[in-house]
Write an enzyme that holds these catalytic residues in place. Structure first.
Site, PDB file in Angstrom:
ATOM      1  N   ASP A   1      19.182   1.637 -14.533  1.00 36.65           N
ATOM      2  CA  ASP A   1      18.911   1.913 -13.483  1.00 36.65           C
ATOM      3  C   ASP A   1      18.656   0.301 -12.674  1.00 36.65           C
ATOM      4  O   ASP A   1      18.361  -0.220 -11.558  1.00 36.65           O
ATOM      5  CB  ASP A   1      17.469   2.289 -12.691  1.00 36.65           C
ATOM      6  CG  ASP A   1      17.562   2.775 -11.098  1.00 36.65           C
ATOM      7  OD1 ASP A   1      18.660   3.061 -11.115  1.00 36.65           O
ATOM      8  OD2 ASP A   1      16.053   3.362 -10.755  1.00 36.65           O
TER       9      ASP A   1
ATOM     10  N   LYS B   1       0.937  -1.180   0.107  1.00 37.40           N
ATOM     11  CA  LYS B   1      -0.239  -0.174   0.248  1.00 37.40           C
ATOM     12  C   LYS B   1       1.334   1.213  -0.282  1.00 37.40           C
ATOM     13  O   LYS B   1       1.858   1.575   0.559  1.00 37.40           O
ATOM     14  CB  LYS B   1      -0.784  -0.171   1.206  1.00 37.40           C
ATOM     15  CG  LYS B   1      -1.565   1.254   1.216  1.00 37.40           C
ATOM     16  CD  LYS B   1      -2.753   0.785   2.465  1.00 37.40           C
ATOM     17  CE  LYS B   1      -4.062   1.801   2.504  1.00 37.40           C
ATOM     18  NZ  LYS B   1      -4.812   1.986   3.699  1.00 37.40           N
TER      19      LYS B   1
END
Length: 589
Positions: free
Chosen positions: A230, A112
């Protein structure tokens, strides 16, 4: 999961990426003869077309028997589960309108954050566990929406066992008004950052197996003319059976130049600790796929050391750490640096002799160190390509070209949007078009010019919204089954599909509605006190906001050590001018 015992069927599954299999499914024990090296009884790499994907993105399936019983299972952090309310079980049924009734059985909220919610689920068609990520307000910022579009497109085109896979994207209820999207991924248990922290007994076979998967995936990605840009341990998903997958392609770019190995993007902001030297201070005006190879070298060194190899505090410190270990670069390498002030800086640096790799890594396999030297060459032209590295003697008995496929470069038309200035409606239409790749009947109608698709093929997203709302409302309640918390507090950094921002114990949905504001304020306060000396440009919003669909940072309850590591390493938005005058002088040519 413990680290002992023989590696079982789950360890073999990394080479059994059949459509109905799941690399996160449970494995059963069997008795195998122990071998120090994996043994391949047969080799074949086949490509099968998936009707939900374009013809040029066939799924790769390896069909062979691999005995890797010499490896042990690795430790991965466990989750606390939040079982469904038995009175609400009926709400798990959704997608009845579009012929997908009951396909995904939601189990628990596993993540979340400000971006939305991640839930684990079971695909009733295949039996595999999946992660479903709901991304809120996709089009709030065009830059974030464009990054999501780029990653969705790349993950559709780069279909490989060592790259995280999008299984499905839910049909939005409205072509021109939708704001949220629901993406179904394969479920992975952890990431390499957590694996390195949780396992101090990894064997040479583990290191070899991990590096082989990274290079094999990177060979395929680079063959498509894609630079990840990345790579770091947190962007490598991991399972206890030692399977790794590359994720987070939000910063990736595709090269379309006539010379695909010489590209320059001005927006590059890779994580400093894994950043190639040619990117420090804008040393090179052009760079190559070797930037990813350097990152893989840093990751491999971190496996061997158990800690980052170059944990620089700023760009200059990063360069100092590199040259302390590798020695000052030779004049011919410095002469190819286009930034005059950067050339002067390196030329004026006191002469440093390289440290023998065997001194830095005294317990490592000499073959591993010889390959590591090729990955960490200061000059990008001297670094091995992923394909060359796979042929290194270090992988003798493991590497097989038939299991290491290449692919065609991605079509320039796929990324035509990169050369245009887009508004929200443009990006919404492009993302909708990508979603249709997972709904072939609707795609066919769309390509014929149909404009009433939502009436012909109603969406099940409204039901899905209610399901997610119920899960969010019950997550963290004191009376909820499972003890009030659905995620383990120690999971601070995560890549999809795992937890990001666990809510405090007992917090309701209403009380957690301002979690982003409160967490951002707390982070800003922490950074203000701890980064006062550095004057860094650390953004609390950028810590909370996940622009990537397959991997992202998160804010959690951190120990002091973890917090310091995060602050030191994850300054992705730094510009050279924000650090010191000395670095700024390097940046300005």
């Amino acid at each position: 999961m413990g680290g002992g015992g023989n590696l079982v069927d789950g360890v073999r599954r990394w080479l059994f990426q059949r459509p109905s299999s799941s690399s996160s499914s449970s494995s059963s024990n069997n008795n195998n003869n122990n071998h120090e090296q994996p043994i391949f009884n047969s080799s074949s790499f086949s490509s099968s077309s998936n009707p939900n994907h374009s013809a040029n993105s066939g799924e790769l399936i390896i069909e062979e028997d691999l005995d890797f019983s010499g490896l042990t299972l690795i430790n991965v952090p466990k989750r606390n589960h939040l079982p469904m309310d038995p009175h609400k079980k009926g709400e798990t049924e959704f997608f009845t309108e579009y012929g997908e009734a009951n396909r995904y059985q939601i189990q628990e909220v596993v993540g979340k954050g400000s971006y939305g919610v991640v839930a684990s689920a079971v695909d009733s068609h295949t039996g595999e566990r999946v992660a479903i990520k709901k991304i809120n307000d996709v089009f709030e910022h065009v830059s974030d929406a464009t990054r999501i579009l780029r990653e969705i497109k790349l993950l559709r085109l780069l279909r490989h066992p060592d790259v995280v896979e999008i299984k499905h994207i839910m049909l939005p209820p409205s072509r021109r008004e939708f704001r949220d999207i629901y993406v179904v991924f394969e479920l992975m248990e952890s990431d390499l950052h957590q694996v390195i922290k949780a396992n101090d007994d990894l064997t040479p076979e583990h290191y070899q197996f991990f590096l082989y998967q990274l290079l094999r995936g990177l060979k395929y990605v680079h063959a498509a003319n894609v630079f990840h840009r990345d790579l770091k341990p947190k962007n490598i998903l991991a399972n206890a059976d030692c399977k790794l997958k590359i994720c987070d392609f939000g910063l990736a770019r595709v090269s379309f130049n006539d010379a695909p190995t010489a590209i320059f993007w001005t927006d590059y902001v890779a994580t400093r600790w894994y950043r190639a030297p040619e990117l420090c201070g804008s040393f090179f005006s052009k760079y190559t796929p070797a930037i990813d190879i350097w990152s893989v070298g840093c990751i491999f060194a971190e496996m061997l050391l158990g800690k980052p190899l170059f944990p620089g505090k700023n760009v200059v410190h990063q360069l100092d750490l590199m040259t302390d270990f590798l020695g000052t670069p030779p004049p011919e390498s410095i002469s190819r640096i286009r930034n005059e002030k950067a050339r002067r800086y390196l030329s004026s640096m006191r002469k440093k002799q390289p440290v023998p790799f065997s001194h830095k890594f005294p317990k490592a396999d000499p073959l591993a160190l010889r390959l590591l030297e090729r990955l960490l060459a200061f000059d990008p032209k001297d670094r091995a390509s992923a394909e060359d590295a796979l042929a290194d003697p270090y992988f003798s008995g493991l590497s097989n070209s038939e299991r290491e496929p290449t692919t065609q470069p991605i079509s320039k038309l796929e990324f035509d949007f990169e050369r245009k200035k887009l508004v929200k409606d443009d990006v919404r239409e492009l993302i909708y078009r990508e979603i249709l790749e997972y709904h072939p009947q609707m795609l066919e109608e769309y390509l014929r010019g149909g404009d009433q698709l939502s009436f012909m093929y109603p969406s099940g997203v409204d039901r899905f919204k209610r399901q997610f709302a119920h899960l969010e409302e019950n997550q963290g309640k004191p009376g909820a089954a499972g003890g009030g918390r659905s995620t383990a507090l120690h999971r601070h950094h995560a890549s999809l599909p795992r937890e990001r921002v666990p809510a405090p114990n007992g917090e309701t949905a209403e009380e957690s509605s301002d979690v982003e504001r409160r967490a951002a304020a707390a982070v800003a306060s922490t950074l203000e006190s701890e980064e006062a000396d550095n004057g860094g440009g650390y953004s609390a919003r950028n810590l909370m906001k996940s622009a990537s669909i397959s991997g992202s940072k998160c804010i959690g309850v951190q120990s002091k050590t973890d917090k310091e590591d995060t602050i030191a390493e994850e300054e992705d938005n730094e510009t050279v001018a924000e650090l010191t005058d000395k670095v700024a002088s390097l940046h300005n040519s």
